[in-house]
Design a protein around this motif. Structure first.
Motif, PDB file in Angstrom:
ATOM      1  N   ASN A  34       0.825  -1.214   0.000  1.00 49.98           N
ATOM      2  CA  ASN A  34       0.000   0.000   0.000  1.00 49.98           C
ATOM      3  C   ASN A  34       0.861   1.267   0.000  1.00 49.98           C
ATOM      4  OD1 ASN A  34      -2.213  -1.792   0.348  1.00 49.98           O
ATOM      5  ND2 ASN A  34      -1.877  -1.732   2.571  1.00 49.98           N
ATOM      6  N   ALA A  35       2.001   1.221  -0.670  1.00 49.60           N
ATOM      7  CA  ALA A  35       2.943   2.354  -0.593  1.00 49.60           C
ATOM      8  C   ALA A  35       2.906   3.226  -1.841  1.00 49.60           C
ATOM      9  CB  ALA A  35       4.350   1.832  -0.359  1.00 49.60           C
ATOM     10  N   ALA A  36       1.889   3.084  -2.666  1.00 50.53           N
ATOM     11  CA  ALA A  36       1.858   3.846  -3.914  1.00 50.53           C
ATOM     12  C   ALA A  36       1.880   5.353  -3.654  1.00 50.53           C
ATOM     13  CB  ALA A  36       0.621   3.466  -4.718  1.00 50.53           C
ATOM     14  N   PHE A  37       1.227   5.780  -2.593  1.00 48.87           N
ATOM     15  CA  PHE A  37       1.178   7.219  -2.315  1.00 48.87           C
ATOM     16  C   PHE A  37       2.573   7.784  -2.059  1.00 48.87           C
ATOM     17  CE2 PHE A  37       1.025  10.676   0.754  1.00 48.87           C
ATOM     18  CZ  PHE A  37       0.184  11.591   0.116  1.00 48.87           C
ATOM     19  N   PHE A  38       3.446   6.967  -1.432  1.00 51.58           N
ATOM     20  CA  PHE A  38       4.778   7.448  -1.063  1.00 51.58           C
ATOM     21  C   PHE A  38       5.813   7.226  -2.168  1.00 51.58           C
ATOM     22  CE2 PHE A  38       2.818   6.757   3.080  1.00 51.58           C
ATOM     23  CZ  PHE A  38       3.137   7.941   3.720  1.00 51.58           C
ATOM     24  N   GLN A  39       5.424   6.607  -3.302  1.00 52.89           N
ATOM     25  CA  GLN A  39       6.426   6.274  -4.307  1.00 52.89           C
ATOM     26  C   GLN A  39       7.129   7.541  -4.792  1.00 52.89           C
ATOM     27  OE1 GLN A  39       4.967   3.909  -7.523  1.00 52.89           O
ATOM     28  NE2 GLN A  39       6.994   3.440  -8.321  1.00 52.89           N
TER      29      GLN A  39
ATOM     30  N   VAL B  59      12.798   0.769  -5.648  1.00 48.60           N
ATOM     31  CA  VAL B  59      12.956  -0.222  -6.720  1.00 48.60           C
ATOM     32  C   VAL B  59      11.700  -0.229  -7.570  1.00 48.60           C
ATOM     33  CG1 VAL B  59      13.347  -2.645  -7.240  1.00 48.60           C
ATOM     34  CG2 VAL B  59      14.515  -1.580  -5.301  1.00 48.60           C
ATOM     35  N   ASN B  60      10.574  -0.315  -6.943  1.00 44.47           N
ATOM     36  CA  ASN B  60       9.276  -0.190  -7.580  1.00 44.47           C
ATOM     37  C   ASN B  60       8.298   0.245  -6.502  1.00 44.47           C
ATOM     38  OD1 ASN B  60       8.478  -2.613  -6.195  1.00 44.47           O
ATOM     39  ND2 ASN B  60       9.563  -3.785  -7.794  1.00 44.47           N
ATOM     40  N   GLU B  61       7.013   0.275  -6.843  1.00 45.41           N
ATOM     41  CA  GLU B  61       6.060   0.782  -5.852  1.00 45.41           C
ATOM     42  C   GLU B  61       5.880  -0.153  -4.659  1.00 45.41           C
ATOM     43  OE1 GLU B  61       1.906  -0.944  -7.774  1.00 45.41           O
ATOM     44  OE2 GLU B  61       2.272   1.219  -7.756  1.00 45.41           O
ATOM     45  N   SER B  62       6.390  -1.371  -4.731  1.00 45.17           N
ATOM     46  CA  SER B  62       6.228  -2.305  -3.614  1.00 45.17           C
ATOM     47  C   SER B  62       7.563  -2.731  -3.027  1.00 45.17           C
ATOM     48  CB  SER B  62       5.450  -3.547  -4.075  1.00 45.17           C
ATOM     49  OG  SER B  62       6.164  -4.211  -5.097  1.00 45.17           O
ATOM     50  N   ALA B  63       8.656  -2.031  -3.310  1.00 45.29           N
ATOM     51  CA  ALA B  63       9.945  -2.415  -2.727  1.00 45.29           C
ATOM     52  C   ALA B  63      10.866  -1.213  -2.681  1.00 45.29           C
ATOM     53  CB  ALA B  63      10.587  -3.548  -3.525  1.00 45.29           C
TER      54      ALA B  63
END
Length: 1929
Positions: free
Chosen positions: A780-785, A804-808
């Motif tokens: 759920n980190a898309a907002f902080f990408q 690295v990507n939206e989930s790492a």
């Protein structure tokens, strides 16, 4: 019937038999005034819902009491006493003595003048039989057992006044003729029952009458002449039941006569021949109803027991209720007694069988409709303390119906099985009922009979009832009906009062109990206070008590109050307290008072709306819903109370039904309570306040969502959405809020799962310092990408994070370091620039960082870390596995250092602990690799420590054997010690019997009982025996409690396997029983001998006595025999009455009867108060002339003193006084209670003088006066002549003196000025020195607390240095390893320096024979007869020197260290021989020196036993004294060569020169002992070696001295400037010469300034050219003074000629200066040595001193000085002086020669303090003795007090001492190599072999047991090898 005492009054026959009254001496009645101090024993005792409000103690047994409700008075009758007490507080108003009197049961009353008596009369106690109130005539009827049952009429309101005298006289006529019937009213025996009842006069006519029921006693009937005259109504002819005249205002001639004519019809009298068969025992007489309405019938009832035999036609029931009719209304006919008399049986039975029948009536209480009665079932054995008892209730309506049916069955329709006429009564009308024809019985005739009807009658069918309540030992009953409950009060035989609440169906709903007077039976009559029914009066055998029926205030909440189900107690709502209904205002109105019957659901309660409040939101107010029983609050003044004085207005809109609604303003926002640091909410308690009281309360919560992020920073979002409050998460602002509208428009999560968060993933452990990239998965980190993030591993560890990507996210180049073996770092992601904002980590993600170099000291531990993922390799230490290092290889073979235990049973199961190194990398390495010979040992997974420790369970062995332990972990390692399989056996158990309560200490004897790791002793196969102490041959333990009296098996079990063979049994017997204690009073100081009577005391091993609440230390008691124990009463803190507890065999004594009662509260059962002890003020004594008594008798003449004693109630006997005049005890004769005569028939001494008169009672000791002895007339004349001569000589001397004094005065003035100046200097020097030293010592004490503490030597080094003081230096030089180089962390550990601490070094080829020989020799030394013969044989040899004796004693101590109890026995036997030898010569010289083996054994024994005291108590003050001495010496100059110093305690070491020395503070750097640089203080006169030593001491003060580098091992370098530095040495090229000698260099020589920088470092090569400074040749070198300075001065140098001329003796004042500075530390040390700690008393000292006293007593050594010398020689001089002179025995420190000299002075002071000889000191005495001469007397007092405290300690049994010694042995087992000690002892055996053989042959016991052959076997085994092997070794 003889069961009920004194009108049913005092004691049952059982209780009376159990505690017989002591016979009174023939003397006048004792005065009554001493009772006054006892009247205020008013301490309230509570239990649950009962409260004893007041007590009145009676010195004699109580009999009866009566209440005068109108006057508020209580009348109490006791043996020989009558008391009038005020009702509310039982204070004494009046009293009268009514006995003892001269009387005989064989004589008529003396008031009968016509009857003479020839029998002797004796002083007889008067037991009260009747105490009744006649309010109408203002009389109190008092009848007693004396004078054949004599009665008196006393005045109401003043019991001491007689209202009507006997014989009555009618002035002026002659006295009225007295008839026996006027006198013989009550029973004439103490234990015979009598009841009385004053019958009120009929309305408008007549006078009072007295109904009496008295038991026939047969007391003296055989001695009275046969007289058939009706007028001879002596007591034996007195009727059992009679109604007597009580008209004191009418014809006195008829007083107490039977008041109807003919009188025979108004009595009920058993026929003379049937009296024995029909004995009546009366319980109570009462009226019912007590106050009938006009015209209603009223009856008198008699409750009694009949002794009728089975088979008689009378009632088979033993409990009877008889009824007699009284006149009805005005003019009603008074029925004759026999006409209306009818009796019926009362049967209380719990079932159909007779076994449940409670046949004997004990007490009755009439209620309105029910008659409550207590019955008992006679106990099976006469010794039973309390019989089974039950409470039954009978309806009066059923009684009335049964009586009417019986009369109908007798006269109308005869039924012989229903009713019968009493034919055993003289006044009976016939043997059977007869039908009266044509007669119609009226209701009154059915109730009361008639003259023409047959009478008296007995109803044959008993009235039956089932028990309401059962309990043993019930004695009395009283009943009240309260609030729909029936409340029953029951007294018990043990002095308790029980209250039970019954519901409408008579079922028990609650019960409470209070102890009134334990052990004192409660009297069978109890009455409620007529003026206030909330109080109950009751009586025990020695007390009158007023009990409040309910102690409601003990309940603090409504739930407790109402839930207690106490009928009396209810909740007073507006007063918020539990109270009686009458004590609650407006309680008659509804809802003001809530009773127990309403239930706890009606308690006031409240709910608050809203229950949760947002701190940021405004609220108009609170809605309160009030529930429960509360009156209407409408219109009352109300407020809401929030605490801390914060209140708001509350209001109730109007009345409500069921509940009430109130409105309340919320507390102001600025008064909200603060939030706690780690909480997001706070709970507030709110109360509704009405009329100043908070009547109901509830809680509500204030919360703050915005605090959640602060409280949970790493899970802010998750915690916000998981909170119990309505909170919302704003992602954009990163904040938790309660108002969702304040969030900015961005996608915000609505559940914890939607929060941006780290998903934890496992990471491989990372080596320290290694760089790595860490991938962190997110959800759920898309907002902080693309937002800038940082990886946080703690406050200081921040690294860059890359998306690295939206989930790492990847953490780049993470480098983490640790100095630990392994460290866990938490990984968090935070927003860059926002250090407090983190992405959530619900499951924390962690990184493990390891350091191979830490925590792995050996190969196995290093390589074993591979299982944890640590890539380590062993290569000259544990290192990180790198590309160039080899892969892990194999480790060295296992090294086994110790195994424990060393033996185990054949069945296996022993947990064998193996410690060492390289014991496998993991458990699988050694899982099948541990063996004992051929037997496997299975390792336990949970207790395996990699490389260091294996715990394995041994397997079973086929037979006994011994072998080494082998561990195979790829390589094989063997232990040096051998493990032995043995067969333990148990032979016997003693004692074999003990009480069921447990606590018996038993000893099991056998062999090999100390083997294995776990031992259990099970009693009856289940219960463990506790407090196990075991040796090779014995097991001691404490037996648990048993459930039954039975013989049970005892199982000795090793390792939880099968029982050891032995067939041991233990017989549980009935517990000891305490029946009585006497006396029951003690002076407050205690010490009075209390005799405890009981049974089965032969099983008591120890017993102590303790007093509750006010008692001081418990006292130890002494068992005299199986029925008696004596205890000194404990001291008390105040004068009061307190319960007493006894501890038998360590268990609290509890009465089995009390436990079985089932009526105790748990609290009461736990409290278990057995008996009470009344503490009174200490007795006070005086002489006629207070202070000094003059005697005209000459010394040597007999003397008699008169001593006055203040009145008290202690009742002391003559043997309890100890009176001494000086040291002479005197014979005591008690003349009266206030006068004591003290006679001395022996000489008081020939010298005139003053002698103190001392009286001791228990622990109370008082010197009341001094006795001044007078002289003869001749002595006076001689004195006058001598005085005249002296006067003449004085005149002559005065003239001579005056002429010379003028000449001396001028010289004296000059000297005085010098002395004052010197004194001022000394005082100033002491003050400054003490202040400096106190500051330094305070810093030192703090440093000790911060650092590792005092450098105590290990026990083994303490022992070797103490046992072998002469050899220790030789051993150290021979065996100590070369000192190792000091590293930065400190020195190497102290090597084991003594052979006894190492291995037995013999070649392997010799080992088998020698081990067998030593083993056999060890068994011989463990034979008492051999060892004693062996020691005596060696001591008889002339070449067996003192050093040999000491060495042998120490070796024996080491060899037998594991069996200290055996060693102690040997030592005692040898000491007895030594005492026998000394007693015949000069006993005072015994133990003076150490010239025999046993004296050195005693020294060693004391050292072992006192080690814990030395370490825990004396160690700290001793070490502080040593530090203080050292610091004080270092304050001044010290000559490095001579050792003499400015400050010292020893004159020989005093520097008698005024050397001016200035301090220098030096900044020193040194890489050693854990510190880098320090500021060190030195003196400018110090040599460089002295400076080095001070530097080393400063740096290494937290390191033991043995690990310090030496001064010669270091170099000292001075940095004079940035370019110049110098190596500083004692001697170099710059040293100066003076008088042909070279002077050692000092700081002043090098001109080193204040604050100079020095560096000290370890030298590469040691400079040994000089050697030790103090060993330098004084002809070539000097330091401060030349040798000639202190001797004759033939030639003075230029330097000396300029010195100030001062006598050397002037510097002796420095000794005083040093002494004064050190005085506090010396006092602290002496107090520590000579004091006794309560938690750890010196058991060994007590045991040995008792042994010395016992030996002295056996040999008639009565001189106390001799015993003092023995004790001093055995402890202070033998042990403490040795320690004081040799601190290096205790501490790892450096004892310099100068400290040794100071300690010699201190030791000498200690020796003088322990001596009893007077110190003859003068000006020529050595200063070492003069220095402490002033303190010695005070120290001697401390020594004597210490010896007395030891003497007063409780003696130790052999069993207790053996247990203590066994514990000491166990603490230090395996510390020493006993084989080495045995081998050394054998050398002596070999050396004196012929003499030993001869001694064994000469000893009969040795010859019988063939000890000489066994000794020969030892020699045979050892002889061929030992010298060859030792030479090889």
């Amino acid at each position: 019937m003889a069961r009920r005492a004194a009108g049913g009054a005092t004691l049952s026959a059982r209780a009376a038999a159990a505690s017989p009254l002591p016979p009174r001496p023939p003397c006048r009645p004792p005065p009554l005034r001493p009772l006054l101090p006892l009247l205020l024993l008013l301490g309230a005792a509570r239990a649950g819902a009962l409260e004893i409000q007041r007590r009145f103690p009676s010195p004699t047994p109580t009999n009866n009491f009566a209440l005068d409700g109108a006057a508020g008075t209580v009348y109490l009758a006791a043996v020989n006493r009558l008391y009038q007490l005020s009702g509310p507080n039982l204070s004494l108003e009046a009293e009268a003595a009514v006995g003892p009197v001269a009387d005989s049961p064989l004589c008529h009353a003396p008031q009968l003048p016509q009857a003479s008596c020839e029998h002797p009369r004796r002083l007889t106690d008067n037991y009260n039989k009747i105490l009744q109130l006649d309010p109408g005539q203002g009389l109190v009827v008092v009848c007693g057992s004396i004078y054949q049952g004599f009665c008196q009429l006393r005045r109401r309101g003043n019991i001491s006044a007689v209202a009507v005298h006997f014989p009555p006289a009618v002035p002026p006529a002659e006295p009225v003729t007295v008839f026996p019937s006027m006198l013989n009213v009550a029973a004439n025996h103490p234990n015979a029952s009598t009841v009385g009842l004053v019958l009120p006069p009929a309305a408008g006519a007549g006078s009072s009458r007295l109904l009496v029921g008295a038991t026939y006693t047969g007391y003296g009937s055989a001695f009275f002449p046969r007289n058939r005259s009706l007028e001879d109504h002596r007591f034996e002819n007195t009727p059992e039941i009679a109604i007597r005249s009580l008209d004191a205002r009418g014809d006195l001639a008829k007083l107490f006569t039977f008041d109807l004519n003919p009188s025979d019809d108004n009595i009920l009298k058993i026929k003379q021949g049937a009296k024995e068969q029909h004995k009546l025992g009366f319980v109570r007489a009462f009226l019912h109803p007590p106050d009938p309405p006009p015209g209603a019938p009223s009856y008198a009832y008699l409750a009694l027991n009949s002794e009728a035999r089975a088979g008689d036609k009378e009632s088979q029931a033993r409990s009877l209720l008889a009824r007699i009719c009284l006149p009805r209304g005005a003019g009603g006919d008074a029925k004759k007694l026999t006409e209306s008399y009818i009796q019926l049986g009362l049967q209380c039975a719990g079932g159909a069988g007779r076994g449940e029948l409670y046949s004997r009536l004990v007490s009755v209480f009439p209620a309105r409709e029910l008659l409550f009665a207590v019955f008992e079932r006679p106990p099976g054995t006469p010794a039973a303390r309390a019989a089974p008892a039950a409470l039954c209730a009978f309806r009066f309506a059923d009684v009335r119906a049964a009586i009417r049916a019986a009369r109908t069955a007798c006269f109308v329709e005869p039924a012989p099985d229903v009713v019968a006429v009493l034919d055993s009564v003289v006044q009976g009308t016939g043997p059977a009922c007869e039908r009266k024809r044509n007669i119609q019985l009226q209701p009154e005739q059915l109730d009361c009979g008639a003259a023409h009807l047959q009478h008296p009658l007995s109803v044959l069918q008993p009235l039956k009832a089932a028990p309401v309540f059962r309990a043993p030992g019930l004695t009395s009953v009283a009943v009240a009906s309260v609030n729909n409950y029936t409340v029953v009060f029951l007294g018990t035989v043990n002095g308790r009062l029980l209250k039970i609440n019954l519901n409408e169906s008579l079922q028990v709903v609650s019960r409470r109990v209070v102890t009134v007077a334990f052990g004192e039976p409660v009297h069978h009559v109890m009455q409620f206070d007529p003026a206030d029914s909330a109080y109950l009066y009751l009586m025990t055998s020695h007390q009158m008590a007023r009990v409040k029926v309910a102690a409601c205030d003990t309940y603090l909440t409504c739930e407790d109050c109402v839930g207690a189900a106490d009928a009396y107690c209810g909740w007073c709502a507006l007063e918020t307290r539990c109270a009686l209904q009458q004590d609650c205002a407006n309680s008659s109105q509804p809802h003001f008072w809530t009773s127990a019957s309403e239930g706890t659901g009606r308690c006031p309660a409240m709910t608050v709306l809203p229950a949760e409040i947002d701190v940021h939101q405004e609220y108009p107010g609170m809605i309160l819903q009030v529930l429960g029983s509360l009156p209407s609050l409408s219109g009352m003044e109300m407020a809401c109370d929030y605490g801390d004085g914060v209140r708001t207005v509350a209001r109730v809109p109007g009345p409500a039904f069921g509940h009430q609604i109130a409105y309340c303003n919320l507390l102001p926002r600025d008064r909200f309570p603060p939030f706690l640091p780690h909480q997001d909410h706070v709970t507030v308690e709110m109360s509704v306040r009405v009329k100043g009281r908070n009547i109901v309360k509830a809680n509500f919560t204030i919360y703050d969502c915005s605090r959640i992020g602060q409280v949970y920073p790493h899970t802010a979002c998750t915690s916000c959405l998981s909170a119990q409050w309505p909170c919302y998460w704003c992602t954009q602002q990163h904040v938790c809020i309660s108002n969702q509208s304040r969030c900015e428009t961005s996608p915000n999560p609505t559940s914890p799962e939607d929060c941006p968060q780290i998903l934890p993933s496992p990471l491989v452990p990372t080596p320290t310092g290694g760089s790595q990239n860490i991938l962190v998965p997110l959800a759920n980190a898309a907002f902080f990408q693309d937002a800038a993030l940082e990886c946080s591993f703690g406050a200081e560890e921040i690294f860059e994070a890359v998306w690295v990507n939206e989930s790492a996210v990847r953490c780049n180049q993470v480098v983490l370091r640790t100095t630990q073996k392994s460290q866990v770092f938490p990984l968090n992601l935070q927003l860059k620039g926002w250090p407090a904002r983190f992405l959530d980590s619900p499951d924390p993600m962690t990184v493990v960082v390891y350091n191979c170099a830490m925590g792995s000291p050996d190969c196995s531990q290093c390589l074993g870390r591979e299982d944890l993922g640590h890539l380590c390799v062993w290569s000259d230490g544990c290192r990180l596995r790198g590309p160039l290092l080899p892969l892990p290889g194999s480790c060295p073979a296992p090294e086994i250092r110790t195994i424990e235990p060393l033996s185990g049973p054949l069945d296996g199961g022993t947990l064998l602990t193996i410690r060492g190194r390289n014991l496998g990398r993991r458990l699988s390495d050694v899982a099948h690799g541990v063996w004992i010979g051929g037997v496997a040992c299975e390792p336990l997974a949970g207790r395996y420590t990699v490389s260091e420790e294996i715990v394995c369970a041994t397997g079973p062995a086929p037979g006994a054997f011994s072998d080494v332990v082998t561990v195979n972990a790829s390589k094989e390692g063997k232990s040096r010690e051998r493990f032995s399989y043995v067969l333990p056996l148990a032979y016997s158990l003693e004692p074999a019997v003990g009480p069921k309560a447990g606590g018996t200490r038993v000893t099991i004897r056998g062999s090999n009982l100390d083997v294995g790791s776990e031992l259990q002793v099970l009693v009856n196969d289940t219960e463990p025996c506790t407090e196990l102490v075991r040796t090779d041959t014995t097991i001691s333990c404490t037996v648990p409690a048993g459930t039954l009296v039975a013989l049970v098996p005892v199982c000795v079990r090793f390792e939880r396997r099968g029982c050891v063979r032995g067939n041991l049994t233990f017989h549980y017997m009935r517990n000891p029983v305490i029946t009585a204690i006497s006396p029951r009073r003690s002076p407050v100081s205690g010490g009075r001998t209390i005799t405890v009577a009981g049974e089965r005391f032969h099983m008591v091993q120890n017993v102590s006595m303790a007093v509750h609440h006010i008692g001081q230390e418990p006292t130890l008691c002494k068992v005299l025999n199986s029925t008696l124990i004596t205890c000194p009463s404990p001291g008390a803190l105040s004068n009061a009455s307190a319960p007493v507890d006894f501890f038998i065999n360590g268990r609290v004594y509890t009465d089995e009867v009390a436990v079985a009662e089932e009526l105790l509260d748990p609290e009461e059962a736990q409290r278990g108060s057995r008996f009470r002890l009344d503490y009174l003020p200490n007795p006070q004594f005086s002489t006629a002339k207070r202070g000094e008594v003059e005697s005209s008798t000459t010394p040597g003449e007999p003397l008699t003193l008169v001593i006055h004693k203040e009145q008290d109630s202690l009742g002391l006997e003559s043997h309890e006084y100890r009176i001494k005049i000086g040291q002479v005890a005197c014979d005591i004769q008690i003349v009266s209670e206030r006068v004591i005569h003290c006679s001395v028939n022996e000489s008081l001494g020939t010298a005139e003088g003053q002698l103190p008169i001392t009286i001791r009672v228990g622990n109370f000791n008082q010197t009341i006066a001094t006795l001044q002895l007078g002289g003869s007339e001749t002595a006076i004349i001689v004195s006058i002549v001598i005085c005249s001569v002296l006067l003449l000589l004085s005149v002559v001397a005065l003239f001579v003196f005056c002429t010379k004094s003028r000449r001396a005065e001028r010289y004296w003035q000059k000297t005085l000025l010098q002395m004052e100046e010197m004194e001022s200097q000394i005082r100033e020097e002491i003050r400054k020195g003490f202040a400096e030293l106190q500051t330094d010592m305070t810093d030192l004490t703090k440093e000790l607390n911060r650092s590792q503490g005092i450098p105590f030597l290990e026990y083994k080094h303490f022992v070797t240095r103490t046992f072998f003081p002469k050899c220790s230096s030789l051993y150290e030089e021979r065996y100590v390893l070369p000192s190792q180089t000091l590293n930065s962390q400190g020195g190497s550990p102290v090597p084991e320096t003594h052979p006894l601490l190492g291995e037995w070094k013999i070649p392997e080829s010799c080992r088998p024979n020698m081990e067998e020989g030593i083993s056999l020799f060890s068994s011989l030394l463990n034979n008492k007869h051999f060892l004693i013969v062996f020691v005596h044989a060696l001591e008889q040899q002339k070449d067996f020197a003192v050093r040999d004796r000491c060495n042998l004693a120490s070796l024996l101590t080491i060899a037998l260290h594991g069996k200290l109890e055996y060693y102690t026995g040997i030592m005692k036997e040898l000491l007895v021989d030594l005492i026998d030898a000394s007693a015949s010569k000069n006993p005072k010289l015994m133990l003076r020196r150490t010239e025999s083996v046993v004296e050195k054994m005693l020294t060693n024994w004391m050292s072992i036993c006192m080690y814990s005291c030395l370490r825990e108590t004396v160690g700290e003050p001793f070490f502080l004294l040593l530090c203080a001495i050292k610091q004080q010496i270092n304050k001044g100059s010290i000559d490095a060569i001579t050792g003499k110093a400015r400050y010292t305690l020893n004159e020989e070491w005093l520097l008698r020169e005024n050397i001016e020395a200035k301090p220098r503070n030096l900044n020193v750097s040194f890489q050693g002992c854990g510190m880098d640089s320090l500021s060190v203080r030195a003196m400018d006169t110090d040599t460089l070696t002295q400076v080095k030593e001070k530097i080393l001491e400063a740096f290494c003060k937290n390191v033991p001295y043995s690990q310090w580098p030496r001064a010669e091992d270091v170099d000292l370098e001075w940095f004079a400037s940035s370019t110049q530095s110098y190596i500083l040495r004692d001697l170099d090229d710059t040293s100066i010469m003076e008088d042909g000698r070279k002077k050692l260099n000092t700081l002043a020589h090098y001109k080193i300034p204040e604050g100079a920088s020095l560096a000290m470092s370890l030298t590469d090569k040691k400079d040994n050219t000089l050697g030790r400074v103090k060993d330098l040749d004084t002809e070539k070198y000097f330091h401060l003074v030349l040798p000639t300075d202190e001797l004759v001065e033939p030639k003075k140098s230029h330097r000396q000629s300029h010195r100030k001329k001062v006598l050397p003796e002037i510097y002796l004042t420095r000794l005083l200066s040093t002494k004064g500075t050190l005085q506090k530390f010396l006092d602290d040390l002496f107090k520590a040595i000579l004091s006794i700690r309560e938690d750890k008393p010196p058991l060994a000292v007590k045991y040995f001193f008792d042994f010395l006293e016992e030996q002295a007593e056996k040999r008639g050594v009565s001189d106390p000085d001799t015993l003092h010398i023995w004790k001093t020689n055995s402890l202070p001089l033998r042990f403490w002086v040795n320690i004081l002179k040799n601190p290096q025995f205790v501490f790892d420190i450096d004892k310099t020669d100068h400290i040794d000299a100071c300690l010699s002075v201190i030791a000498q002071a200690f020796i003088d303090a322990c001596s009893i000889s007077d110190l003859q000191l003068g000006k020529d005495s050595p200063t070492n003795k003069l220095l402490y001469a002033k303190e010695i007397p005070e120290y001697r007092k401390i020594v004597q007090r210490y010896y007395k405290q030891i003497h007063d300690m409780t003696p130790l049994s052999e069993q207790e001492m053996n247990a203590h010694l066994a514990e000491e042995s166990r603490k230090y087992q395996n510390e020493f190599n006993t084989n080495v000690a045995m081998a050394e002892i054998y050398k002596y055996a070999k050396r004196y072999r012929p003499q030993i053989m001869a001694a064994l042959e000469a000893n009969p016991t040795a010859r019988r047991t063939q000890l000489q052959h066994k000794f020969e076997q030892v020699v045979a085994l050892m002889e061929d090898n030992i010298y060859e092997c030792y030479s090889e070794a």
